[in-house]
Structure formats: structure tokens, C-alpha cells
Design a protein around this motif. Sequence first.
Motif, PDB file in Angstrom:
ATOM      1  N   GLU A 141     -11.727   0.739  -6.911  1.00  0.00           N
ATOM      2  CA  GLU A 141     -10.441   1.215  -7.461  1.00  0.00           C
ATOM      3  C   GLU A 141     -10.287   0.796  -8.931  1.00  0.00           C
ATOM      4  O   GLU A 141      -9.880   1.597  -9.763  1.00  0.00           O
ATOM      5  CB  GLU A 141      -9.267   0.620  -6.655  1.00  0.00           C
ATOM      6  CG  GLU A 141      -9.204   1.068  -5.214  1.00  0.00           C
ATOM      7  CD  GLU A 141      -8.354   2.301  -5.007  1.00  0.00           C
ATOM      8  OE1 GLU A 141      -8.858   3.407  -5.285  1.00  0.00           O
ATOM      9  OE2 GLU A 141      -7.214   2.159  -4.569  1.00  0.00           O
TER      10      GLU A 141
ATOM     11  N   GLN B 237      -4.911  10.301  -4.660  1.00  0.00           N
ATOM     12  CA  GLN B 237      -4.837   8.836  -4.677  1.00  0.00           C
ATOM     13  C   GLN B 237      -3.696   8.356  -3.781  1.00  0.00           C
ATOM     14  O   GLN B 237      -3.820   7.340  -3.076  1.00  0.00           O
ATOM     15  CB  GLN B 237      -4.653   8.345  -6.124  1.00  0.00           C
ATOM     16  CG  GLN B 237      -4.726   6.842  -6.295  1.00  0.00           C
ATOM     17  CD  GLN B 237      -6.092   6.245  -5.955  1.00  0.00           C
ATOM     18  OE1 GLN B 237      -7.104   6.941  -5.992  1.00  0.00           O
ATOM     19  NE2 GLN B 237      -6.107   4.972  -5.615  1.00  0.00           N
TER      20      GLN B 237
ATOM     21  N   GLU C 188       0.841  -1.211   0.000  1.00  0.00           N
ATOM     22  CA  GLU C 188       0.000   0.000   0.000  1.00  0.00           C
ATOM     23  C   GLU C 188       0.873   1.256   0.000  1.00  0.00           C
ATOM     24  O   GLU C 188       0.575   2.234  -0.686  1.00  0.00           O
ATOM     25  CB  GLU C 188      -0.944   0.006   1.205  1.00  0.00           C
ATOM     26  CG  GLU C 188      -1.922  -1.170   1.273  1.00  0.00           C
ATOM     27  CD  GLU C 188      -2.976  -1.170   0.165  1.00  0.00           C
ATOM     28  OE1 GLU C 188      -3.210  -0.118  -0.452  1.00  0.00           O
ATOM     29  OE2 GLU C 188      -3.543  -2.251  -0.093  1.00  0.00           O
TER      30      GLU C 188
ATOM     31  N   GLN D  47     -11.344  -2.532  -3.658  1.00  0.00           N
ATOM     32  CA  GLN D  47     -10.655  -2.861  -4.907  1.00  0.00           C
ATOM     33  C   GLN D  47     -11.605  -2.862  -6.099  1.00  0.00           C
ATOM     34  O   GLN D  47     -11.198  -2.523  -7.210  1.00  0.00           O
ATOM     35  CB  GLN D  47      -9.915  -4.197  -4.788  1.00  0.00           C
ATOM     36  CG  GLN D  47      -8.622  -4.112  -4.004  1.00  0.00           C
ATOM     37  CD  GLN D  47      -7.702  -2.999  -4.464  1.00  0.00           C
ATOM     38  OE1 GLN D  47      -7.372  -2.129  -3.658  1.00  0.00           O
ATOM     39  NE2 GLN D  47      -7.291  -2.980  -5.723  1.00  0.00           N
TER      40      GLN D  47
ATOM     41  N   VAL E 212      -3.009  -5.453  -7.077  1.00  0.00           N
ATOM     42  CA  VAL E 212      -3.334  -5.294  -5.648  1.00  0.00           C
ATOM     43  C   VAL E 212      -4.569  -6.127  -5.290  1.00  0.00           C
ATOM     44  O   VAL E 212      -4.618  -6.749  -4.220  1.00  0.00           O
ATOM     45  CB  VAL E 212      -3.541  -3.800  -5.289  1.00  0.00           C
ATOM     46  CG1 VAL E 212      -4.086  -3.646  -3.871  1.00  0.00           C
ATOM     47  CG2 VAL E 212      -2.228  -3.033  -5.430  1.00  0.00           C
TER      48      VAL E 212
ATOM     49  N   HIS F 180      -4.939   3.434   3.313  1.00  0.00           N
ATOM     50  CA  HIS F 180      -5.094   1.968   3.282  1.00  0.00           C
ATOM     51  C   HIS F 180      -4.008   1.299   4.134  1.00  0.00           C
ATOM     52  O   HIS F 180      -4.280   0.382   4.905  1.00  0.00           O
ATOM     53  CB  HIS F 180      -4.979   1.428   1.846  1.00  0.00           C
ATOM     54  CG  HIS F 180      -6.117   1.827   0.954  1.00  0.00           C
ATOM     55  ND1 HIS F 180      -6.083   1.645  -0.401  1.00  0.00           N
ATOM     56  CD2 HIS F 180      -7.314   2.403   1.228  1.00  0.00           C
ATOM     57  CE1 HIS F 180      -7.213   2.088  -0.924  1.00  0.00           C
ATOM     58  NE2 HIS F 180      -7.972   2.558   0.042  1.00  0.00           N
TER      59      HIS F 180
ATOM     60  N   GLU G 239      -3.967   5.775  -0.611  1.00  0.00           N
ATOM     61  CA  GLU G 239      -3.158   4.558  -0.415  1.00  0.00           C
ATOM     62  C   GLU G 239      -2.465   4.562   0.947  1.00  0.00           C
ATOM     63  O   GLU G 239      -2.352   3.514   1.600  1.00  0.00           O
ATOM     64  CB  GLU G 239      -2.126   4.406  -1.538  1.00  0.00           C
ATOM     65  CG  GLU G 239      -2.722   4.257  -2.927  1.00  0.00           C
ATOM     66  CD  GLU G 239      -3.603   3.027  -3.089  1.00  0.00           C
ATOM     67  OE1 GLU G 239      -3.621   2.159  -2.203  1.00  0.00           O
ATOM     68  OE2 GLU G 239      -4.297   2.949  -4.113  1.00  0.00           O
TER      69      GLU G 239
ATOM     70  N   GLU H 177      -3.672  -1.763  -9.895  1.00  0.00           N
ATOM     71  CA  GLU H 177      -4.810  -2.061  -9.014  1.00  0.00           C
ATOM     72  C   GLU H 177      -5.278  -3.515  -9.173  1.00  0.00           C
ATOM     73  O   GLU H 177      -5.699  -4.142  -8.203  1.00  0.00           O
ATOM     74  CB  GLU H 177      -5.961  -1.087  -9.263  1.00  0.00           C
ATOM     75  CG  GLU H 177      -5.683   0.323  -8.776  1.00  0.00           C
ATOM     76  CD  GLU H 177      -5.341   0.413  -7.283  1.00  0.00           C
ATOM     77  OE1 GLU H 177      -5.823  -0.417  -6.486  1.00  0.00           O
ATOM     78  OE2 GLU H 177      -4.569   1.315  -6.919  1.00  0.00           O
TER      79      GLU H 177
HETATM   80 FE1  FEO Z   1      -4.859   0.357  -1.774  1.00  0.00          FE
HETATM   81 FE2  FEO Z   1      -5.369   1.252  -4.677  1.00  0.00          FE
HETATM   82  O1  FEO Z   1      -5.481  -0.046  -3.391  1.00  0.00           O
END
Ligand code: FEO
Length: 169
Positions: A130, A46, A17, A127, A97, A53, A50, A94
Motif C-alpha cells: 500500500e 481502493q 479500515e 501495508q 495505518v 480489509h 479497504e 497508509e
Molecule cells: Fe487497509 Fe490501505 O490499508
Amino acid sequence: MLSKKMEKAINQQINAELYSSYLYLSMATYFESISLGGFSNWMRQQAQEELFHGMKMFDFVCERGGRVILDAIDKPPSKWKSPLDAFENVLSHEQKVTGLINNLVNLALDERDHATNIFLQWFVSEQVEEEDTAGGLVDKLKLIGKDANGLFMLDTELSQRVFTIPAKG
Ligand code: FEO
């Protein structure tokens, strides 16, 4: 209490992240360098998302009696061929991820770690959003093609993005 295996896996995801944040910050400087301030703003927001996150996972590890061990963050790329190339990179990143989050869920299920499974569901839904957002911007940039007016209109739209920390729950 987290198992050592789960603790290590979430620590690795915290690093992923933070790398995502670093990648998008790098894209923000790329967009600054080609005078697209709105795109740069979107990437800065963005990057903050992150970081959020990563911190959400950081807090979870602490709450479950685990220990966060920070690792080195890989160097992100610094150049892209075009705005479309950068957003295609966002989408593929993404998607990667999403795979990492799914692997974490699989581990939580294998270990019958219900608390971690519930915690991770937030990321599973995130996700979906995203990938949808990144995919939508890739589609718009494909439609815009070489139309400068379209690009500047999208730049204005992306200048409006403000990341706010979601309410707990
Ligand atoms: Fe933390 Fe863009 O996923």
C-alpha cells in the motif's frame, strides 16, 4: 479465543479500515468533481479493497469466538488542493495505518497470541504494498507537475484498475 483486549483492538482496526474506505470514497467524489474519472475509479477500487480489509478482520474475530461491535465512522475530508495533495494524503494515511497494524502485532506478541500474530502478517505485507503504490503515484504526480497531457495519461492508466478479492490463504 481472543482476549478481550485483543478483541477490542481488532474492533478498533475494523473501524480504521472502514474509515479508510470512506476516505477513499470521498477522494473518488473529489476526482469526479474535477473530471478525472480514472483517478476516481482508482479510489473506488481502493475503497472496496479497504472494505475487504475490514471484512477480513470481521471474519477473523468471528472465527476466534469474539464479537464485532461496529462504531461510528468519522467524517472524512472532502476537499484537496490537487491530485498530488490527495495522493500525499493517501500516503500519509497508509503510513498511519502501518503504525496501527504494527501496534496490533506488538499486542499479539505481548499476549503470545500466535494465531492472531500469523493472521496479522498478511496485513504487514499488505501495508508494504500500500505504501509503495501510494508513494509511486506521489512520485509520478510530482514528475507530471502542471503537464495536462501527463495527467490525462495517468488518468487513463488509473481507469484500468479493478479490485479483485485475493484468493484465501
Ligand atoms: Fe487497509 Fe490501505 O490499508
